[in-house]
Design a protein around this motif. Structure first.
Motif, mmCIF file in Angstrom:
data_model
loop_
_atom_site.group_PDB
_atom_site.id
_atom_site.type_symbol
_atom_site.label_atom_id
_atom_site.label_comp_id
_atom_site.label_asym_id
_atom_site.label_seq_id
_atom_site.Cartn_x
_atom_site.Cartn_y
_atom_site.Cartn_z
ATOM 1 N N THR A 1 0.865 -1.174 0.000
ATOM 2 C CA THR A 1 0.000 0.000 0.000
ATOM 3 C C THR A 1 0.900 1.222 0.000
ATOM 4 O O THR A 1 1.767 1.346 0.864
ATOM 5 N N TYR A 2 0.735 2.073 -0.992
ATOM 6 C CA TYR A 2 1.579 3.274 -1.064
ATOM 7 C C TYR A 2 1.166 4.280 0.010
ATOM 8 O O TYR A 2 0.021 4.262 0.471
ATOM 9 N N PRO A 3 2.085 5.170 0.374
ATOM 10 C CA PRO A 3 1.788 6.161 1.422
ATOM 11 C C PRO A 3 0.523 6.984 1.136
ATOM 12 O O PRO A 3 -0.153 7.428 2.059
ATOM 13 N N ASN A 4 0.197 7.149 -0.151
ATOM 14 C CA ASN A 4 -1.004 7.933 -0.464
ATOM 15 C C ASN A 4 -2.285 7.091 -0.360
ATOM 16 O O ASN A 4 -3.360 7.544 -0.723
ATOM 17 N N GLY A 5 -2.141 5.841 0.093
ATOM 18 C CA GLY A 5 -3.324 5.015 0.297
ATOM 19 C C GLY A 5 -3.650 4.071 -0.846
ATOM 20 O O GLY A 5 -4.529 3.213 -0.708
ATOM 21 N N THR A 6 -2.936 4.211 -1.970
ATOM 22 C CA THR A 6 -3.190 3.301 -3.091
ATOM 23 C C THR A 6 -2.799 1.875 -2.726
ATOM 24 O O THR A 6 -1.664 1.622 -2.339
ATOM 25 N N LYS A 7 -3.767 0.982 -2.854
ATOM 26 C CA LYS A 7 -3.457 -0.430 -2.640
ATOM 27 C C LYS A 7 -2.967 -0.988 -3.958
ATOM 28 O O LYS A 7 -3.748 -1.240 -4.871
ATOM 29 N N ALA A 8 -1.654 -1.175 -4.084
ATOM 30 C CA ALA A 8 -1.104 -1.600 -5.370
ATOM 31 C C ALA A 8 -1.104 -3.117 -5.492
ATOM 32 O O ALA A 8 -1.376 -3.667 -6.561
ATOM 33 N N LEU A 9 -0.801 -3.812 -4.407
ATOM 34 C CA LEU A 9 -0.714 -5.278 -4.475
ATOM 35 C C LEU A 9 -1.363 -5.893 -3.244
ATOM 36 O O LEU A 9 -1.315 -5.325 -2.153
ATOM 37 N N GLY B 1 -0.235 -8.256 -17.425
ATOM 38 C CA GLY B 1 -1.354 -7.521 -16.838
ATOM 39 C C GLY B 1 -1.490 -6.161 -17.467
ATOM 40 O O GLY B 1 -0.540 -5.637 -18.049
ATOM 41 N N GLY B 2 -2.655 -5.593 -17.352
ATOM 42 C CA GLY B 2 -2.913 -4.282 -17.932
ATOM 43 C C GLY B 2 -2.177 -3.201 -17.181
ATOM 44 O O GLY B 2 -1.546 -3.440 -16.140
ATOM 45 N N SER B 3 -2.262 -2.014 -17.707
ATOM 46 C CA SER B 3 -1.580 -0.879 -17.097
ATOM 47 C C SER B 3 -2.155 -0.592 -15.714
ATOM 48 O O SER B 3 -3.364 -0.610 -15.524
ATOM 49 N N GLY B 4 -1.283 -0.371 -14.755
ATOM 50 C CA GLY B 4 -1.738 0.026 -13.417
ATOM 51 C C GLY B 4 -2.117 -1.126 -12.512
ATOM 52 O O GLY B 4 -2.653 -0.900 -11.430
ATOM 53 N N CYS B 5 -1.833 -2.370 -12.917
ATOM 54 C CA CYS B 5 -2.248 -3.468 -12.057
ATOM 55 C C CYS B 5 -1.142 -3.876 -11.087
ATOM 56 O O CYS B 5 -1.262 -4.864 -10.368
ATOM 57 N N GLY B 6 -0.054 -3.130 -11.049
ATOM 58 C CA GLY B 6 0.941 -3.360 -10.011
ATOM 59 C C GLY B 6 2.168 -4.137 -10.455
ATOM 60 O O GLY B 6 2.960 -4.579 -9.622
ATOM 61 N N LYS B 7 2.366 -4.262 -11.759
ATOM 62 C CA LYS B 7 3.508 -5.041 -12.241
ATOM 63 C C LYS B 7 4.825 -4.397 -11.839
ATOM 64 O O LYS B 7 5.729 -5.063 -11.326
ATOM 65 N N THR B 8 4.917 -3.103 -12.077
ATOM 66 C CA THR B 8 6.160 -2.407 -11.724
ATOM 67 C C THR B 8 6.400 -2.474 -10.219
ATOM 68 O O THR B 8 7.526 -2.723 -9.765
ATOM 69 N N THR B 9 5.325 -2.278 -9.465
ATOM 70 C CA THR B 9 5.440 -2.341 -8.013
ATOM 71 C C THR B 9 5.998 -3.686 -7.567
ATOM 72 O O THR B 9 6.917 -3.750 -6.742
ATOM 73 N N LEU B 10 5.465 -4.751 -8.130
ATOM 74 C CA LEU B 10 5.922 -6.094 -7.768
ATOM 75 C C LEU B 10 7.406 -6.262 -8.085
ATOM 76 O O LEU B 10 8.185 -6.746 -7.258
HETATM 77 N N1 LIG Z 1 5.017 5.810 -5.944
HETATM 78 C C1 LIG Z 1 3.685 5.591 -5.963
HETATM 79 N N2 LIG Z 1 2.881 6.218 -5.081
HETATM 80 C C2 LIG Z 1 1.564 5.989 -5.089
HETATM 81 N N3 LIG Z 1 0.927 5.156 -5.918
HETATM 82 C C3 LIG Z 1 1.665 4.510 -6.829
HETATM 83 C C4 LIG Z 1 3.079 4.687 -6.902
HETATM 84 N N4 LIG Z 1 3.556 3.920 -7.896
HETATM 85 C C5 LIG Z 1 2.481 3.290 -8.412
HETATM 86 N N5 LIG Z 1 1.347 3.628 -7.781
HETATM 87 C C6 LIG Z 1 -0.006 3.104 -8.036
HETATM 88 O O1 LIG Z 1 0.016 1.714 -7.842
HETATM 89 C C7 LIG Z 1 -0.702 1.060 -8.840
HETATM 90 C C8 LIG Z 1 0.180 0.089 -9.589
HETATM 91 O O2 LIG Z 1 1.158 0.798 -10.296
HETATM 92 P P1 LIG Z 1 2.297 0.104 -11.142
HETATM 93 O O3 LIG Z 1 2.971 -0.897 -10.295
HETATM 94 O O4 LIG Z 1 3.159 1.152 -11.725
HETATM 95 O O5 LIG Z 1 1.463 -0.614 -12.289
HETATM 96 P P2 LIG Z 1 1.926 -1.229 -13.681
HETATM 97 O O6 LIG Z 1 3.406 -1.282 -13.708
HETATM 98 O O7 LIG Z 1 1.286 -2.556 -13.743
HETATM 99 O O8 LIG Z 1 1.366 -0.323 -14.756
HETATM 100 C C9 LIG Z 1 -1.290 2.135 -9.738
HETATM 101 O O9 LIG Z 1 -2.619 2.350 -9.325
HETATM 102 C C10 LIG Z 1 -0.445 3.336 -9.465
HETATM 103 O O10 LIG Z 1 -1.196 4.502 -9.593
#
Ligand SMILES: Nc1ncnc2c1ncn2[C@@H]1O[C@H](COP(=O)(O)OP(=O)(O)O)[C@@H](O)[C@H]1O
Ligand SMILES: [Mg+2]
Lengths: 277, 262
Positions: free
Chosen positions: B10-18, B35-44
């Motif tokens: 969960t990002y500090p701004n409250g976004t539940k990424a994974l 996965g589609g854009s924004g589904c948390g691939k980069t985060t993982l």
């Molecule tokens: N540094 C961050 N702070 C807050 N939210 C983030 C940050 N990076 C990504 N997110 C959010 O987390 C979710 C997953 O992002 P991301 O991992 O980049 O997806 P993907 O790589 O699959 O497109 C998105 O909803 C994105 O807006």
């Protein structure tokens, strides 16, 4: 991979030295067109009796004065005195500015601690320090150098702090991904990344250094180009004042040019729109 | 070899990424995270690389929990991220600081040769095309000979033709030391062309929707009916992941592998 086979690695050096020098010479000459034309016009007007030259002597007289000063060795004395003061003040101010700028740019805590105070100090017109510096350090070299250093400090401090704080996170992450130590990160990523901004900060610092050396020398000195200015005013010699101004211009330009030339080899990597011109 | 255990972020701004990502990757395996854009691939990927800490759960390589970037894990970013003040050769040897100059040069030259960039060593990054820069970036991560290489949509910014070539390059590079590859992509064709297994992620929050092997022999023929069928299956899973709010659909679309998800 269908790229043409190549070794274009020498591309940037391919331009022959002579050609490059010619390009440099041409642009140098173009830069001279405006001032030289203006000087010639004025000189012509003076010869034709169109202007009264008591307060604004013609170029020929200014250069005669400059020449006399040079021949008597006075010019060298004054130039050396000014250069020495600027050099010392610039060295001191730039060094401290660099150090504190790096500290506040890299560390959030250091910034919170130091930056408000430094910004408050910056708001003080630097010349306001003069009486205090003279009280503390005497009327001789130390107070002058201190004043110049204060002038140089702020642009360098601000420039370095902003440059470090603005280094692209993505680039820093490359360093982290390769597990650089903090020190290695600074040396191999942060420093090269801020180099262009750093050079700009140093150049504006040097500019302010020259500004403040004039102030310092006007306030009281027995030698230096600023002294020539005051002396010219007191003795009613506008040609001497203008000669000193020209010497200032040349000296400042040489200093700036030195920074540019000495740092250029480290900036060949830059991808700027200027390069393609 | 790589073990993700109930990872949440969960990002500090409250976004539940994974949420609750559990995944095992075997040594030498190529896994595509689709996965589609924004589904948390980069985060993982950032959490596996140690650049970002998970909110809960953990990642381990060979049993060793990852807290910070690990020497055995290489990372290729979505953008090439070459350091502009270093030449191509210096960029490639960026992670080889501990080796002798001669050894560095040897590795760099070999690497450039392998990706068709022999003679480009002295160039500046600004003198490269996007595809060339990305090849340099892959090679920069590979010359340190990591046991696992993570790639974040490395070819997504390239045209289709270049992308296909670079995929082949990547496979050829992989053949030499057979590192574990975790390849993030939104391109189903890319996943089927390269991976031993495809894990399909579902967005908001990111979860694993489906996870199964792609059992096609290599080299893979992109025009064969088997390739098309595998593509169709992954695509169907991807569709399902987007339209299916219930995460408990794993395996419905294409059968989960024996050792894959758990
Ligand atoms: N540094 C961050 N702070 C807050 N939210 C983030 C940050 N990076 C990504 N997110 C959010 O987390 C979710 C997953 O992002 P991301 O991992 O980049 O997806 P993907 O790589 O699959 O497109 C998105 O909803 C994105 O807006
Ligand atoms: Mg992404």
């Amino acid at each position: 991979m269908s790229e043409a086979t190549l070794d274009t690695s020498n591309q940037t050096n391919a331009q022959p030295q002579a050609a490059r020098f010619a390009v440099f010479g041409t642009s140098f000459l173009i830069g001279l067109v405006l001032p030289v034309t203006a000087a010639l016009l004025y000189e012509g007007a003076f010869r034709l009796g169109l202007v009264q030259a008591r307060l604004l002597p013609p170029p020929s007289r200014i250069f005669t004065t400059l020449w006399k000063l040079a021949q008597s060795g006075e010019l060298t004395t004054h130039v050396l005195a000014t250069t020495w003061r600027v050099g010392m003040g610039f060295g001191l101010g730039a060094f401290v500015g660099m150090l504190l700028g790096a500290l506040t740019g890299a560390s959030h805590n250091a910034r919170r601690l130091l930056d408000p105070t430094l910004q408050a100090l910056r708001a003080i017109p630097s010349l306001a320090w003069v009486p205090l510096f003279i009280l503390w350090l005497g009327i001789f070299e130390s107070s002058k150098i201190a004043l110049i250093a204060v002038g140089v400090f702020f642009p360098v401090y601000l420039g370095v702090m902003a440059a470090i704080a603005n280094v692209d996170r993505k680039i820093v992450e490359v360093g982290r991904a390769f597990r650089l130590s903090r020190l290695a990160l600074v040396r191999r990523v942060l420093l090269p990344a801020i180099l262009p901004d750093f050079i700009i900060a140093i150049r504006s610092g040097l500019g302010l250094g020259f500004m403040f050396v004039v102030a310092a020398e006007i306030m009281g000195a027995s030698e230096g180009l600023g002294y020539l200015l005051v002396d010219g005013q007191q003795l009613g010699k506008p040609d001497q004042i203008l000669a000193a101004i020209i010497a200032f211009a040349v000296l400042g330009k040489i200093g700036d040019w030195l920074i540019v030339v000495l740092t250029k080899p480290f900036l060949t990597w830059q991808d700027t729109h200027q390069r393609s011109a | 070899m790589l073990t993700m255990d109930t990872l949440c972020k969960t990002y500090p701004n409250g976004t539940k990424a994974l949420e609750q990502i559990s995944l095992n990757v075997d040594a030498g395996e190529i896994v595509a995270l689709v996965g589609g854009s924004g589904c948390g691939k980069t985060t993982l990927l950032r959490m596996i690389s140690g650049l970002e800490a998970p909110s809960r759960g953990s990642v381990a390589i060979d049993g060793e929990t990852i807290h910070a970037p690990h020497p055995a894990i290489g990372l290729v970013f979505q953008e090439a991220r070459l350091l502009p003040w270093l030449t191509v050769a210096e960029n490639i040897s960026f992670g080889l600081d501990n080796l002798s100059k001669a050894e560095q040069d040897a590795r760099v030259d070999e690497a450039l040769l392998r990706v068709g960039l022999a003679g480009y060593g002295k160039r500046w990054p600004r003198e490269l095309s996007g595809g060339q820069a990305q090849r340099v970036s892959i090679v920069r991560a590979l010359v340190t000979q990591p046991k696992a290489l993570l790639l974040d949509e490395p070819f997504s910014a390239l045209d289709a033709l270049t992308r296909e070539k670079l995929q082949d390059h990547l496979l050829a590079l992989w053949e030499t030391h057979r590192p574990t590859l975790v390849l993030v992509t939104h391109d189903v064709e890319e996943a089927v062309a390269l991976a031993d297994r495809a894990s399909v992620l579902q967005p908001k929050p990111g979860r694993i929707f489906a996870d199964s092997p792609i059992e096609l022999p290599r080299p893979r023929d992109r025009l064969s009916p088997e390739f098309a069928e595998a593509k169709r299956l992954v695509l169907k899973a991807l569709d399902g992941s987007i339209n299916q709010p219930n995460p408990q659909q794993t395996g419905k679309v294409y059968s989960p592998s024996a050792g894959g998800s758990f």
